[in-house]
Design a protein around this motif. Structure first.
Motif, PDB file in Angstrom:
ATOM      1  N   ASN A 128       0.655  -1.062  -0.085  1.00 36.28           N
ATOM      2  CA  ASN A 128       0.090  -0.160   0.022  1.00 36.28           C
ATOM      3  C   ASN A 128       0.961   1.404  -0.163  1.00 36.28           C
ATOM      4  OD1 ASN A 128      -2.467   1.568   0.635  1.00 36.28           O
ATOM      5  ND2 ASN A 128      -1.608   1.729   2.620  1.00 36.28           N
ATOM      6  N   ALA A 129       1.831   1.047   0.942  1.00 35.11           N
ATOM      7  CA  ALA A 129       2.672   2.534   1.073  1.00 35.11           C
ATOM      8  C   ALA A 129       3.368   2.860  -0.510  1.00 35.11           C
ATOM      9  CB  ALA A 129       3.697   2.456   2.068  1.00 35.11           C
TER      10      ALA A 129
ATOM     11  N   LEU B 144      10.009  -2.032  -7.513  1.00 32.69           N
ATOM     12  CA  LEU B 144      10.930  -3.193  -7.270  1.00 32.69           C
ATOM     13  C   LEU B 144      10.111  -3.988  -6.268  1.00 32.69           C
ATOM     14  CD1 LEU B 144      14.313  -1.719  -7.303  1.00 32.69           C
ATOM     15  CD2 LEU B 144      13.117  -2.839  -9.193  1.00 32.69           C
ATOM     16  N   GLU B 145       9.620  -5.108  -6.550  1.00 28.22           N
ATOM     17  CA  GLU B 145       9.184  -6.232  -5.537  1.00 28.22           C
ATOM     18  C   GLU B 145       9.758  -7.124  -5.441  1.00 28.22           C
ATOM     19  OE1 GLU B 145       7.596  -7.335  -3.275  1.00 28.22           O
ATOM     20  OE2 GLU B 145       5.458  -7.224  -3.519  1.00 28.22           O
ATOM     21  N   ALA B 146      10.035  -7.708  -4.104  1.00 29.93           N
ATOM     22  CA  ALA B 146      10.996  -8.813  -3.807  1.00 29.93           C
ATOM     23  C   ALA B 146      10.214 -10.083  -4.237  1.00 29.93           C
ATOM     24  CB  ALA B 146      11.449  -8.770  -2.350  1.00 29.93           C
ATOM     25  N   ALA B 147       8.998 -10.108  -3.940  1.00 23.95           N
ATOM     26  CA  ALA B 147       8.309 -11.186  -4.064  1.00 23.95           C
ATOM     27  C   ALA B 147       7.671 -11.458  -5.478  1.00 23.95           C
ATOM     28  CB  ALA B 147       6.717 -11.303  -3.263  1.00 23.95           C
TER      29      ALA B 147
ATOM     30  N   TYR C  70      -2.769  -8.699   2.932  1.00 23.37           N
ATOM     31  CA  TYR C  70      -3.186  -9.975   4.121  1.00 23.37           C
ATOM     32  C   TYR C  70      -4.459  -9.161   5.036  1.00 23.37           C
ATOM     33  CZ  TYR C  70       0.476 -13.168   2.931  1.00 23.37           C
ATOM     34  OH  TYR C  70       1.331 -13.973   2.287  1.00 23.37           O
TER      35      TYR C  70
ATOM     36  N   ALA D  52      -9.367  -2.450   6.832  1.00 18.34           N
ATOM     37  CA  ALA D  52      -9.829  -1.406   7.471  1.00 18.34           C
ATOM     38  C   ALA D  52      -9.011  -0.238   7.492  1.00 18.34           C
ATOM     39  CB  ALA D  52      -9.935  -1.839   9.050  1.00 18.34           C
TER      40      ALA D  52
ATOM     41  N   PRO E 282      14.501  -8.016  -5.728  1.00 17.76           N
ATOM     42  CA  PRO E 282      14.478  -7.278  -4.430  1.00 17.76           C
ATOM     43  C   PRO E 282      15.820  -6.400  -4.467  1.00 17.76           C
ATOM     44  CG  PRO E 282      15.414  -9.782  -4.303  1.00 17.76           C
ATOM     45  CD  PRO E 282      14.780  -9.487  -5.504  1.00 17.76           C
ATOM     46  N   ALA E 283      15.541  -5.103  -3.905  1.00 19.31           N
ATOM     47  CA  ALA E 283      16.688  -4.256  -3.836  1.00 19.31           C
ATOM     48  C   ALA E 283      17.514  -4.700  -2.533  1.00 19.31           C
ATOM     49  CB  ALA E 283      15.947  -2.707  -3.447  1.00 19.31           C
TER      50      ALA E 283
ATOM     51  N   PHE F  99       8.278 -11.569   3.097  1.00 17.44           N
ATOM     52  CA  PHE F  99       9.221 -10.962   2.492  1.00 17.44           C
ATOM     53  C   PHE F  99       9.852  -9.677   3.132  1.00 17.44           C
ATOM     54  CE2 PHE F  99       7.687 -13.377  -1.058  1.00 17.44           C
ATOM     55  CZ  PHE F  99       8.683 -13.964  -1.602  1.00 17.44           C
TER      56      PHE F  99
ATOM     57  N   MET G  59      19.213  -0.778   4.624  1.00 24.58           N
ATOM     58  CA  MET G  59      19.714   0.002   3.534  1.00 24.58           C
ATOM     59  C   MET G  59      19.783   1.395   3.985  1.00 24.58           C
ATOM     60  SD  MET G  59      18.507  -1.524   0.037  1.00 24.58           S
ATOM     61  CE  MET G  59      16.882  -2.239   0.355  1.00 24.58           C
TER      62      MET G  59
ATOM     63  N   ASP H 169      -6.514 -12.861   7.039  1.00 21.12           N
ATOM     64  CA  ASP H 169      -6.299 -12.492   8.526  1.00 21.12           C
ATOM     65  C   ASP H 169      -7.345 -13.312   9.564  1.00 21.12           C
ATOM     66  OD1 ASP H 169      -9.023 -11.307   8.341  1.00 21.12           O
ATOM     67  OD2 ASP H 169      -8.477  -9.390   8.948  1.00 21.12           O
TER      68      ASP H 169
ATOM     69  N   GLY I 283      -6.673  -0.351  12.446  1.00 21.70           N
ATOM     70  CA  GLY I 283      -6.914   0.378  11.009  1.00 21.70           C
ATOM     71  C   GLY I 283      -5.919   1.496  10.820  1.00 21.70           C
ATOM     72  N   THR I 284      -4.901   1.730  11.624  1.00 16.80           N
ATOM     73  CA  THR I 284      -4.129   2.982  11.291  1.00 16.80           C
ATOM     74  C   THR I 284      -2.921   2.417  10.411  1.00 16.80           C
ATOM     75  OG1 THR I 284      -4.605   3.489  13.535  1.00 16.80           O
ATOM     76  CG2 THR I 284      -3.045   4.894  12.472  1.00 16.80           C
TER      77      THR I 284
HETATM   78  C1  LIG Z   1      -2.888 -10.358   8.752  1.00 16.65           C
HETATM   79  C2  LIG Z   1      -2.933  -8.737   8.610  1.00 16.65           C
HETATM   80  C3  LIG Z   1      -3.877  -8.188   8.832  1.00 16.65           C
HETATM   81  C4  LIG Z   1      -3.834  -6.843   8.892  1.00 16.65           C
HETATM   82  N1  LIG Z   1      -5.071  -5.861   8.769  1.00 16.65           N
HETATM   83  C5  LIG Z   1      -5.080  -4.675   8.851  1.00 16.65           C
HETATM   84  C6  LIG Z   1      -6.183  -3.736   8.496  1.00 16.65           C
HETATM   85  O1  LIG Z   1      -7.207  -4.253   8.510  1.00 16.65           O
HETATM   86  N2  LIG Z   1      -5.893  -2.459   8.726  1.00 16.65           N
HETATM   87  C7  LIG Z   1      -4.692  -1.733   8.782  1.00 16.65           C
HETATM   88  O2  LIG Z   1      -4.736  -0.623   8.533  1.00 16.65           O
HETATM   89  N3  LIG Z   1      -3.569  -2.587   8.664  1.00 16.65           N
HETATM   90  C8  LIG Z   1      -3.777  -4.106   8.834  1.00 16.65           C
HETATM   91  N4  LIG Z   1      -2.627  -4.718   8.892  1.00 16.65           N
HETATM   92  C9  LIG Z   1      -1.249  -3.972   8.924  1.00 16.65           C
HETATM   93  C10 LIG Z   1      -0.947  -3.502   7.557  1.00 16.65           C
HETATM   94  O3  LIG Z   1      -0.751  -4.616   6.762  1.00 16.65           O
HETATM   95  C11 LIG Z   1       0.413  -2.825   7.389  1.00 16.65           C
HETATM   96  O4  LIG Z   1       0.389  -1.800   8.629  1.00 16.65           O
HETATM   97  C12 LIG Z   1       0.456  -2.062   6.039  1.00 16.65           C
HETATM   98  O5  LIG Z   1      -0.042  -3.032   5.315  1.00 16.65           O
HETATM   99  C13 LIG Z   1       1.891  -1.983   5.724  1.00 16.65           C
HETATM  100  O6  LIG Z   1       2.230  -1.459   4.353  1.00 16.65           O
HETATM  101  P1  LIG Z   1       3.402  -1.245   3.662  1.00 16.65           P
HETATM  102  O7  LIG Z   1       3.285  -0.571   2.270  1.00 16.65           O
HETATM  103  O8  LIG Z   1       4.501  -0.303   4.660  1.00 16.65           O
HETATM  104  O9  LIG Z   1       4.100  -2.568   3.880  1.00 16.65           O
HETATM  105  P2  LIG Z   1       3.734  -3.919   3.023  1.00 16.65           P
HETATM  106  O10 LIG Z   1       2.302  -3.998   2.519  1.00 16.65           O
HETATM  107  O11 LIG Z   1       4.104  -5.147   3.906  1.00 16.65           O
HETATM  108  O12 LIG Z   1       4.756  -3.938   1.863  1.00 16.65           O
HETATM  109  C14 LIG Z   1       5.925  -3.857   1.888  1.00 16.65           C
HETATM  110  C15 LIG Z   1       6.352  -4.400   0.374  1.00 16.65           C
HETATM  111  O13 LIG Z   1       7.963  -4.535   0.375  1.00 16.65           O
HETATM  112  C16 LIG Z   1       8.521  -5.590  -0.288  1.00 16.65           C
HETATM  113  N5  LIG Z   1       9.637  -5.932   0.194  1.00 16.65           N
HETATM  114  C17 LIG Z   1      10.248  -6.332   1.314  1.00 16.65           C
HETATM  115  N6  LIG Z   1      11.866  -6.250   0.944  1.00 16.65           N
HETATM  116  C18 LIG Z   1      11.991  -5.689  -0.306  1.00 16.65           C
HETATM  117  C19 LIG Z   1      13.176  -5.541  -1.194  1.00 16.65           C
HETATM  118  N7  LIG Z   1      14.402  -5.863  -0.371  1.00 16.65           N
HETATM  119  N8  LIG Z   1      13.158  -5.130  -2.321  1.00 16.65           N
HETATM  120  C20 LIG Z   1      11.841  -5.075  -3.014  1.00 16.65           C
HETATM  121  N9  LIG Z   1      10.703  -5.068  -2.313  1.00 16.65           N
HETATM  122  C21 LIG Z   1      10.713  -5.584  -1.060  1.00 16.65           C
HETATM  123  C22 LIG Z   1       7.479  -6.655   0.012  1.00 16.65           C
HETATM  124  O14 LIG Z   1       7.280  -7.632  -0.678  1.00 16.65           O
HETATM  125  C23 LIG Z   1       5.985  -5.799   0.260  1.00 16.65           C
HETATM  126  O15 LIG Z   1       5.574  -5.731  -1.301  1.00 16.65           O
HETATM  127  C24 LIG Z   1      -2.624  -6.109   9.174  1.00 16.65           C
HETATM  128  C25 LIG Z   1      -1.426  -6.966   8.718  1.00 16.65           C
HETATM  129  C26 LIG Z   1      -1.552  -8.194   8.745  1.00 16.65           C
HETATM  130  C27 LIG Z   1      -0.254  -8.999   8.498  1.00 16.65           C
END
Ligand SMILES: Cc1cc2nc3c(=O)[nH]c(=O)nc-3n(C[C@H](O)[C@H](O)[C@H](O)COP(=O)(O)OP(=O)(O)OC[C@H]3O[C@@H](n4cnc5c(N)ncnc54)[C@H](O)[C@@H]3O)c2cc1C
Length: 513
Positions: free
Chosen positions: A28-29, A48-51, A62, A66, A192-193, A254, A262, A296, A486-487
């Protein structure tokens, strides 16, 4: 953590940027950052996506989708969900969740440690950012299923969390990735980076691992949005402490802490609660990492309506201390601390119809019984005699004269127990009884790097590292100790958009310089 220097460009690798902005990650971020960078005018944005593609999208995939957002009433919610039918509005108390309420929750949950600058951005930008996500193609719905109770014919939202993404986490990632594709943003999977490229002027790109070997990709700016270190057992043990290596991981395999490593190697300032993590009660027999087919649903979040006992047959937390949105993220740690790192949640027939959907999945570790004595014998690993004593003492302490109401903090607690249950206390006395075995499931880690109010990664002297931005789980300083449900997604979207916008502008400024 080693503080090695990041990869220095070799003469062959020197040259202008191949792309304007690299976003590391595809959750998402990252997707919000990529879209915002594109909107800010960056012509070529690469994610760039590691997965591999089938597991792409990180923890965001996952989730239930919310998202915590400020709203003053149905009119604000209609900016996100325009098609709520009037007849449903007429029987629903949406309440309001203004900025003050969001600030209060963040201060209370984090024991007043949340970074004032970051929380200001998080709260104030929550509604505008979700509106912007909608413009990008994300669809929302109201969370009647998980966040509202029907009492006396009216729905009432109870936990400041009225909004979720259509299709949950998989829907969110699908819609964001579709929006990226529409805007010509490439996602390179299984790439992956591994290191940042850096020269004296700042960050100039990344090194990636490919099947053909390591390769440099030069860029005008880099946004690290690649999660925390929750998937990495070694780092969990190192930073969260003993036994955290044994916790189950709720989501992606991942998020190994690469982005944090880094950034630190490039001189970033560590920030936030490095020994803290979001962790919940999670099925004792769940796999080591999340399973997208179950999502979840290994979580078990109806504990406010029952009791939880450990191997000694004893309760160990106030199950009704607050609404589950405000306790679930810290109770995983409490389960981890119990002997054998497990607990049983126990319910009687009175509350079984209220248990959340996740209690009715096939992949559940559950026992049922017609008497408490029979149940005591079935709770694997639990001292049966002590369990029965605990239940008897608990039943005798419930203030049955106070009416039970799940939609408010009803004050129906226990009296005289050393460890009280403060709300929603019901006696355990009606068969059938059900019990569910849980352990600790870690969601994401709280420690990370310091970012500015422009999403720039700050160095240890307090200056921005030119060309380096960050968002999502790897931003430190937002969550400490606990977390309002949900934050995480809201934080990822708000700081992703911010980092992407500024990374895009930075890349453009290099072109005109
Ligand atoms: C089961 C579950 C339920 C949840 N439910 C909620 C909810 O309902 N509401 C809510 O607000 N939050 C929820 N969360 C928390 C939420 O998932 C996280 O806070 C949020 O998704 C984080 O977003 P992000 O983009 O930072 O990380 P992520 O979505 O984890 O994305 C990280 C990305 O980086 C990639 N990556 C990692 N290392 C590397 C690399 N070296 N090179 C390239 N890519 C790499 C990964 O593959 C992934 O694509 C839940 C989490 C889980 C596990």
């Amino acid at each position: 953590m080693t503080y090695a220097s990041p990869h220095r460009l070799t003469p062959e690798e020197e040259g202008g940027p191949e792309v304007d902005v690299i976003v590391v990650g595809a959750g998402n971020a990252a997707a919000c950052a990529a879209l915002a960078a594109r909107e800010a005018g960056a012509g070529k944005v690469l994610m760039l996506e590691a997965a591999p593609e089938a597991e792409a999208g990180g923890n965001s995939t996952y989730t239930a989708g919310a998202m915590r957002v400020t709203y003053e009433g149905i009119d604000d919610l209609r900016q996100l969900v325009p098609d709520v039918p009037d007849d449903l509005v007429a029987v629903t108390d949406f309440g309001s969740y203004g900025a003050d309420a969001f600030f209060d929750d963040m201060f209370r949950m984090t024991q007043f440690r949340t970074d004032p600058e970051l929380v200001e951005i998080l709260v104030r930008q929550s509604l505008p950012t979700l509106r912007w996500m909608r413009e990008q193609g994300v669809r929302f719905q109201l969370s009647f299923g998980r966040q509202a109770y029907k009492v006396d014919g009216r729905f009432r939202f109870w936990g400041g969390l009225a909004c979720e993404v259509w299709g949950g986490g998989p829907g969110l990632v699908e819609m964001l990735h579709a929006a990226c594709a529409k805007r010509g943003i490439e996602i390179r999977y299984a790439t992956p980076a591994t290191d940042l490229l850096r020269d004296d002027a700042g960050v100039r790109g990344v090194m990636v691992a490919t099947p053909e070997g390591r390769k440099a990709i030069r860029a005008g700016s880099v946004v690290l949005a690649c999660g925390g270190f929750e998937s990495n057992a070694e780092m969990r043990a190192r930073y969260l402490g003993p036994d955290w290596d044994l916790a189950k991981v709720r989501g992606t395999r991942f998020n190994m802490g690469d982005g944090i490593r880094m950034a630190l190697e490039a001189g970033a300032m560590p920030h936030g609660h490095w020994s803290g993590a979001h962790a919940v009660g999670w099925d004792r027999d769940a796999p080591a990492y999340g399973d997208l087919a179950v999502g979840d649903n290994y979580q078990k979040h109806s504990y406010p309506f029952g009791i939880m006992v450990n191997a000694n047959g004893e309760r160990f937390v106030d199950e009704g201390a607050d609404f589950r949105n405000y306790t679930y993220a810290k109770y995983g740690r409490e389960v981890l601390r119990q002997p054998g790192m497990f607990a049983w949640q126990v319910f009687d027939a009175k509350v079984l119809p209220m248990l959340r959907d996740e209690y009715r999945i096939r992949e559940v570790t559950k026992v049922t019984a017609n008497t408490l004595e029979e149940l005591a014998g079935k709770l694997e690993g639990v001292d049966p005699a002590r369990f029965l004593q605990t239940v008897r003492a608990y039943n005798a302490a419930v203030q049955t004269s106070v009416p039970f109401n799940p939609a408010i903090r009803d004050g129906r607690g226990t009296e005289g127990l050393a460890l009280p249950k403060s709300n929603w206390a019901n006696t355990l006395d009606q068969a059938p009884f059900e019990a569910y075995a849980i352990t600790c499931g870690v969601t994401f880690t709280f420690g990370g790097v310091k970012v500015s109010d422009r999403g720039e990664v700050m160095d240890r002297a307090g200056a921005a590292i030119p060309g380096l931005y960050s968002a999502g789980e790897m931003v430190g300083g937002i969550f400490y100790h606990n977390y309002p449900g949900g934050t995480g997604l809201t934080s990822g979207a708000v700081f992703g958009k911010l980092a992407g916008e500024n990374a895009g502008r930075h890349a453009l400024s290099l072109q005109t310089a």
